[in-house]
Scaffold this active site. Sequence first.
Site, PDB file in Angstrom:
ATOM      1  CE  LYS A  15      -2.299  -0.979   3.822  1.00 38.20           C
ATOM      2  NZ  LYS A  15      -1.715  -2.268   4.250  1.00 38.20           N
ATOM      3  NE  ARG A 121       7.054  -2.781   6.167  1.00 38.10           N
ATOM      4  CZ  ARG A 121       5.750  -2.558   6.301  1.00 38.10           C
ATOM      5  NH1 ARG A 121       5.030  -2.207   5.255  1.00 38.10           N
ATOM      6  NH2 ARG A 121       5.165  -2.704   7.460  1.00 38.10           N
ATOM      7  NE  ARG A 154       6.251  -0.221  10.243  1.00 36.38           N
ATOM      8  CZ  ARG A 154       5.050  -0.177   9.670  1.00 36.38           C
ATOM      9  NH1 ARG A 154       4.910   0.347   8.462  1.00 36.38           N
ATOM     10  NH2 ARG A 154       3.991  -0.656  10.272  1.00 36.38           N
ATOM     11  NE  ARG A 165       2.021  -4.604  11.670  1.00 34.46           N
ATOM     12  CZ  ARG A 165       2.951  -4.373  10.746  1.00 34.46           C
ATOM     13  NH1 ARG A 165       4.106  -4.993  10.803  1.00 34.46           N
ATOM     14  NH2 ARG A 165       2.708  -3.532   9.775  1.00 34.46           N
TER      15      ARG A 165
HETATM   16  P1  AMP Z   1       0.765   0.663   9.304  1.00 38.81           P
HETATM   17  O1  AMP Z   1       1.960   1.517   9.062  1.00 38.81           O
HETATM   18  O2  AMP Z   1      -0.406   1.038   8.452  1.00 38.81           O
HETATM   19  O3  AMP Z   1       1.081  -0.807   9.213  1.00 38.81           O
HETATM   20  O4  AMP Z   1       0.305   0.937  10.808  1.00 38.81           O
HETATM   21  C1  AMP Z   1       1.168   0.671  11.900  1.00 38.81           C
HETATM   22  C2  AMP Z   1       0.344   0.558  13.175  1.00 38.81           C
HETATM   23  O5  AMP Z   1      -0.323   1.804  13.435  1.00 38.81           O
HETATM   24  C3  AMP Z   1      -0.769  -0.487  13.141  1.00 38.81           C
HETATM   25  O6  AMP Z   1      -0.316  -1.788  13.460  1.00 38.81           O
HETATM   26  C4  AMP Z   1      -1.729   0.071  14.190  1.00 38.81           C
HETATM   27  O7  AMP Z   1      -1.250  -0.169  15.492  1.00 38.81           O
HETATM   28  C5  AMP Z   1      -1.643   1.573  13.934  1.00 38.81           C
HETATM   29  N1  AMP Z   1      -2.619   2.036  12.920  1.00 38.81           N
HETATM   30  C6  AMP Z   1      -2.344   2.555  11.690  1.00 38.81           C
HETATM   31  N2  AMP Z   1      -3.474   2.877  11.039  1.00 38.81           N
HETATM   32  C7  AMP Z   1      -4.493   2.534  11.871  1.00 38.81           C
HETATM   33  C8  AMP Z   1      -5.902   2.584  11.766  1.00 38.81           C
HETATM   34  N3  AMP Z   1      -6.524   3.059  10.672  1.00 38.81           N
HETATM   35  N4  AMP Z   1      -6.634   2.134  12.821  1.00 38.81           N
HETATM   36  C9  AMP Z   1      -6.051   1.670  13.942  1.00 38.81           C
HETATM   37  N5  AMP Z   1      -4.728   1.569  14.094  1.00 38.81           N
HETATM   38  C10 AMP Z   1      -3.945   2.001  13.077  1.00 38.81           C
END
Ligand code: AMP
Length: 211
Positions: A15, A121, A154, A165
């Site tokens: 994404k 990653r 990360r 996740r």
């Molecule tokens: P990402 O970078 O999109 O993988 O997000 C990293 C972390 O941020 C996720 O594992 C969640 O803990 C939090 N997070 C990001 N976007 C959201 C969302 N829309 N709703 C809830 N938690 C989020």
Amino acid sequence: MKRNLVLLGPPGAGKGTVAKRLAAEHGYLHLSTGDVLREEVAAGSELGRRAKSYMDAGELVPDELILAMVRERVAGKSGVLFDGFPRTLAQAQGLEGIAPVEAVIFLELGREEVIRRLSARRVCPRCGALYNLITQPPKEDARCDRCGAGLSQRDDDKPEVISRRFEVYMRDSTPLVDYYRERGILVRVDASRPPEEVYAQVVRALCDDRP
Ligand code: AMP
């Protein structure tokens, strides 16, 4: 006026990579809730302090916090590319009151490939460029092609958090596929293909789908 788009799919589906390119080449305003949250954590803000424990555990940050954050950043804008949001039905319903969504690109990828990709990653801590040791390796070992900084992993891409996740994605986010399919705005893209092909599929889908 440019449409608002959602990029849906499991972590590691690509994404962020697709979003950065769509923003650069087609002028979308990229809003990654994950990136915003990481910035808030780094800045030590109230929101960052509240979000950190959820993020470290691979759990979702509560819907109210996310919706307030998105509302504040999106007010009055169009051509927004939502990346990593919405992640729950409550967020999708909340988004309806914030901005209309005209198309949802669903980057489909299975569990095994998600685990494999997330483990590989790497990110550039200085300029934010994304790499994958399998699908998009840097030219020079462990250094950013763009700015030369040492690449890092990360915290939530560590093995113990990755599986959680994916489980959270399956439980909370897959209902969004039906939600948007029923609204007739879901476009499926096979995210297991190489990055260049995935991007081409996305652009084609966005063009085909124009009235
Ligand atoms: P990402 O970078 O999109 O993988 O997000 C990293 C972390 O941020 C996720 O594992 C969640 O803990 C939090 N997070 C990001 N976007 C959201 C969302 N829309 N709703 C809830 N938690 C989020």
